[in-house]
Design a protein around this motif. Structure first.
Motif, PDB file in Angstrom:
ATOM      1  N   VAL A  70      75.611  55.071  60.975  1.00 40.84           N
ATOM      2  CA  VAL A  70      76.515  55.641  61.783  1.00 40.84           C
ATOM      3  C   VAL A  70      78.074  56.013  61.120  1.00 40.84           C
ATOM      4  O   VAL A  70      78.875  55.887  60.550  1.00 40.84           O
ATOM      5  N   LEU A  71      78.154  54.332  60.643  1.00 41.27           N
ATOM      6  CA  LEU A  71      79.170  54.254  59.812  1.00 41.27           C
ATOM      7  C   LEU A  71      78.636  54.303  58.442  1.00 41.27           C
ATOM      8  O   LEU A  71      80.125  54.654  58.078  1.00 41.27           O
ATOM      9  N   ALA A  72      78.035  54.357  57.832  1.00 40.04           N
ATOM     10  CA  ALA A  72      77.648  55.208  56.775  1.00 40.04           C
ATOM     11  C   ALA A  72      77.946  56.496  56.747  1.00 40.04           C
ATOM     12  O   ALA A  72      78.763  57.254  55.400  1.00 40.04           O
ATOM     13  N   GLY A  73      77.981  57.411  57.345  1.00 33.79           N
ATOM     14  CA  GLY A  73      78.126  58.697  57.418  1.00 33.79           C
ATOM     15  C   GLY A  73      80.300  59.045  58.359  1.00 33.79           C
ATOM     16  O   GLY A  73      79.642  60.340  57.742  1.00 33.79           O
ATOM     17  N   ALA A 129      80.511  42.469  55.557  1.00 30.20           N
ATOM     18  CA  ALA A 129      79.964  41.762  55.728  1.00 30.20           C
ATOM     19  C   ALA A 129      80.796  40.695  56.971  1.00 30.20           C
ATOM     20  O   ALA A 129      79.948  40.831  58.010  1.00 30.20           O
ATOM     21  N   GLU A 130      81.550  41.357  57.431  1.00 29.45           N
ATOM     22  CA  GLU A 130      82.624  41.091  58.379  1.00 29.45           C
ATOM     23  C   GLU A 130      82.035  41.979  59.696  1.00 29.45           C
ATOM     24  O   GLU A 130      81.705  41.568  60.871  1.00 29.45           O
ATOM     25  N   ALA A 131      81.852  42.670  59.205  1.00 33.20           N
ATOM     26  CA  ALA A 131      81.138  43.640  60.349  1.00 33.20           C
ATOM     27  C   ALA A 131      79.829  43.760  61.075  1.00 33.20           C
ATOM     28  O   ALA A 131      79.325  43.866  61.941  1.00 33.20           O
ATOM     29  N   ILE A 132      78.922  43.165  59.880  1.00 30.89           N
ATOM     30  CA  ILE A 132      77.883  42.239  60.072  1.00 30.89           C
ATOM     31  C   ILE A 132      77.286  41.709  60.608  1.00 30.89           C
ATOM     32  O   ILE A 132      76.995  41.739  62.281  1.00 30.89           O
ATOM     33  N   VAL A 133      77.947  40.390  60.886  1.00 34.07           N
ATOM     34  CA  VAL A 133      78.096  39.166  61.742  1.00 34.07           C
ATOM     35  C   VAL A 133      78.498  40.032  62.926  1.00 34.07           C
ATOM     36  O   VAL A 133      78.214  39.871  64.203  1.00 34.07           O
ATOM     37  N   PHE A 134      80.265  40.267  63.261  1.00 37.76           N
ATOM     38  CA  PHE A 134      80.548  41.163  63.920  1.00 37.76           C
ATOM     39  C   PHE A 134      78.736  41.959  65.247  1.00 37.76           C
ATOM     40  O   PHE A 134      79.352  41.837  66.416  1.00 37.76           O
ATOM     41  N   LEU A 135      78.996  42.981  64.534  1.00 36.28           N
ATOM     42  CA  LEU A 135      77.414  43.351  65.790  1.00 36.28           C
ATOM     43  C   LEU A 135      76.806  42.629  65.777  1.00 36.28           C
ATOM     44  O   LEU A 135      76.073  43.138  67.311  1.00 36.28           O
ATOM     45  N   GLU A 136      75.944  42.353  64.592  1.00 30.23           N
ATOM     46  CA  GLU A 136      75.313  40.518  65.385  1.00 30.23           C
ATOM     47  C   GLU A 136      75.640  40.379  66.476  1.00 30.23           C
ATOM     48  O   GLU A 136      75.240  39.580  67.616  1.00 30.23           O
ATOM     49  N   ALA A 137      76.475  39.500  66.448  1.00 30.68           N
ATOM     50  CA  ALA A 137      77.123  38.676  67.380  1.00 30.68           C
ATOM     51  C   ALA A 137      77.108  39.383  69.273  1.00 30.68           C
ATOM     52  O   ALA A 137      77.092  39.241  69.842  1.00 30.68           O
ATOM     53  N   TYR A 138      77.028  40.716  68.923  1.00 28.54           N
ATOM     54  CA  TYR A 138      77.506  41.594  70.297  1.00 28.54           C
ATOM     55  C   TYR A 138      75.799  42.452  70.145  1.00 28.54           C
ATOM     56  O   TYR A 138      75.199  42.923  71.396  1.00 28.54           O
ATOM     57  N   GLY A 139      74.179  41.633  69.594  1.00 32.30           N
ATOM     58  CA  GLY A 139      73.094  41.598  69.659  1.00 32.30           C
ATOM     59  C   GLY A 139      73.130  43.953  69.750  1.00 32.30           C
ATOM     60  O   GLY A 139      71.642  44.343  69.762  1.00 32.30           O
ATOM     61  N   VAL A 140      74.459  44.164  68.499  1.00 37.30           N
ATOM     62  CA  VAL A 140      74.192  45.578  68.344  1.00 37.30           C
ATOM     63  C   VAL A 140      72.674  46.160  67.042  1.00 37.30           C
ATOM     64  O   VAL A 140      72.384  45.123  66.589  1.00 37.30           O
ATOM     65  N   ASP A 141      71.822  47.335  67.807  1.00 36.41           N
ATOM     66  CA  ASP A 141      70.435  47.478  66.213  1.00 36.41           C
ATOM     67  C   ASP A 141      71.687  48.015  65.273  1.00 36.41           C
ATOM     68  O   ASP A 141      72.539  49.217  65.160  1.00 36.41           O
ATOM     69  N   THR A 142      71.908  46.775  64.482  1.00 33.73           N
ATOM     70  CA  THR A 142      72.424  47.140  62.904  1.00 33.73           C
ATOM     71  C   THR A 142      72.236  48.046  62.204  1.00 33.73           C
ATOM     72  O   THR A 142      72.635  48.396  61.480  1.00 33.73           O
ATOM     73  N   THR A 143      70.845  48.395  62.148  1.00 35.15           N
ATOM     74  CA  THR A 143      70.302  49.054  61.148  1.00 35.15           C
ATOM     75  C   THR A 143      70.676  50.775  61.383  1.00 35.15           C
ATOM     76  O   THR A 143      71.317  50.737  60.865  1.00 35.15           O
ATOM     77  N   ALA A 144      70.777  50.770  62.644  1.00 33.17           N
ATOM     78  CA  ALA A 144      71.663  52.295  63.258  1.00 33.17           C
ATOM     79  C   ALA A 144      72.668  52.472  63.372  1.00 33.17           C
ATOM     80  O   ALA A 144      73.597  53.414  62.819  1.00 33.17           O
ATOM     81  N   ALA A 145      73.380  51.055  63.242  1.00 27.62           N
ATOM     82  CA  ALA A 145      74.922  50.541  63.422  1.00 27.62           C
ATOM     83  C   ALA A 145      75.545  51.491  61.778  1.00 27.62           C
ATOM     84  O   ALA A 145      76.271  51.987  61.632  1.00 27.62           O
ATOM     85  N   VAL A 146      74.426  50.800  61.019  1.00 29.87           N
ATOM     86  CA  VAL A 146      74.825  51.200  59.973  1.00 29.87           C
ATOM     87  C   VAL A 146      74.838  52.655  59.062  1.00 29.87           C
ATOM     88  O   VAL A 146      75.658  53.131  58.403  1.00 29.87           O
TER      89      VAL A 146
END
Length: 298
Positions: free
Chosen positions: A205-208, A186-203
Motif C-alpha cells: 500500500v505504501l508503494a501505491g 529502513a526506518e519505516a520497516i523497523v517501525f512497522l515491525e515493532a508494531y507487528g504489522v504485516d510488512t508485506t501488505a504495508a509495503v
C-alpha cells in the motif's frame, strides 16, 4: 562493426558489456579478474591482456571503475587509454567520480586529439542486467549524441545534462536521493515491525501512494528478508557521499539531511559492513533502536 573496448567488468560493467555484445558490437574487455574476462568471452566478446591492447584498435572506450583515482590511472597512465588510443577515439566514462576529475580528463583528452564524455549510471545490478539504467551524460553535444547510440543498449533513460562534469554532478544528486530514500525505508520497516504489522501488505500500500519510490519497488523484498547481497556496496555509496558532500561544500550548498545520511553510511562501513548492499542501512537502524540484529545473508 564498431569496436568497443570495455574496461572494468565488475557487478555493473560485466552486464553492460554483455548487453553490448548482444547488440552486435565487437567488444574487447579488460579486467584484472580473469573469470570476468572468461564470462565475456563465453558470450562472444574478446579479452585483452592489457589496457593498451584493449584500446589500440577501438573506436570507443568505455570505463566502469570504482573511484576517481582508478579512472585517472586507467586513462592517464603510460599503458593507459590516452597514451594508446587512436586519434578521435571517444572515451565514455560510466564510473561515478568527482565532477572536477571528469572535467580534467575531458581537457586532457582534447589536448591529445581524443574525445571524452562523463556518463555515470543509476539502476544497480538489476538495471545493468536488464539494460534499464538511467544515464546522465556530460560533454559536447556531438560526442554525447554518438555516445547515446551506444548507451541506448545498456540504458532506458539517457539524458544530456550539460557540459563536461555535469553528468557526475547529477549522479551525486542521484546518490543523495537514493541514500536518503533507503534510510527512510529502513526506518519505516523497523517501525512497522515493532508494531507487528504485516510488512508485506504495508509495503504494497505504501508503494501505491505518495510514498512510492524505486527502493520500495526494487529493494524492499530483500530488505525484509535481511538479504544484503551486494548490488551496490556500502563502500561505493560511502565514496559517492564523499563526492557529494565535498561538491556541496565547494558550492556553498547546505545539505543537512544528506550530511547526516553520509555519516550513517560511514558508521556502517566503519562497523565492517562495507561489502554489504547499501540497503544494509537497515542493520544500523535496528542497532540504534536497540532491537536484536538479524543475520545478513551475504
Amino acid at each position: 562493426m564498431t569496436v568497443l573496448a570495455f574496461i572494468g567488468l565488475g557487478i555493473m560493467g560485466g552486464p553492460m558489456a554483455a548487453n553490448l555484445v548482444k547488440a552486435g558490437y565487437d567488444v574487447i574487455g579488460y579486467d584484472t579478474n580473469h573469470s570476468a574476462l572468461a564470462s565475456l568471452q563465453n558470450l562472444g566478446g574478446r579479452s585483452a591482456g592489457s589496457i593498451a591492447q584493449a584500446v589500440t584498435d577501438a573506436d570507443v572506450v568505455i570505463t566502469m571503475l570504482p573511484d576517481s583515482p582508478d579512472v585517472q590511472a586507467v586513462a592517464l597512465g603510460e599503458e593507459g587509454i590516452y597514451a594508446n588510443a587512436r586519434a578521435g577515439t571517444l572515451h565514455i566514462d560510466c564510473s561515478s567520480i568527482r565532477p572536477d576529475i571528469a572535467q580534467q580528463l575531458a581537457r586532457r583528452a582534447t589536448d591529445l586529439g581524443l574525445r571524452a564524455v562523463d556518463a555515470p549510471v543509476s539502476g544497480g545490478e538489476v538495471g545493468a542486467i536488464e539494460a534499464l539504467l538511467s544515464i546522465m551524460v556530460g560533454g559536447q553535444p556531438d560526442d554525447v549524441s554518438e555516445a547515446q547510440q551506444i548507451l541506448q543498449h545498456v540504458g532506458s533513460t539517457i539524458v544530456h545534462v550539460g557540459p563536461h562534469g555535469a553528468g557526475q554532478t547529477v549522479k551525486a544528486a542521484n546518490q543523495l536521493i537514493v541514500a536518503g530514500t533507503i534510510q527512510l525505508v529502513a526506518e519505516a520497516i523497523v517501525f512497522l515491525e515493532a508494531y507487528g504489522v504485516d510488512t508485506t501488505a504495508a509495503v504494497k500500500v505504501l508503494a501505491g501512494g505518495l510514498a512510492g519510490n524505486a527502493i520500495l519497488d526494487r529493494k524492499v523484498t530483500s530488505m525484509l528478508q535481511r538479504d544484503f547481497t551486494p548490488g551496490f556496496r556500502i563502500d561505493l555509496h560511502h565514496k559517492d557521499m564523499g563526492i557529494l558532500t565535498s561538491a556541496a561544500r565547494d558550492a556553498g550548498v547546505i545539505i543537512p539531511l544528506g550530511s547526516h545520511v553520509a555519516q550513517l553510511i560511514a558508521s556502517l562501513r566503519a562497523s565492517g559492513h562495507g561489502q554489504l548492499d547499501h540497503t544494509a542501512l537497515l542493520l544500523l537502524v535496528e542497532r540504534l533502536s536497540g532491537r536484536d540484529l538479524q543475520s545478513a545473508k551475504v
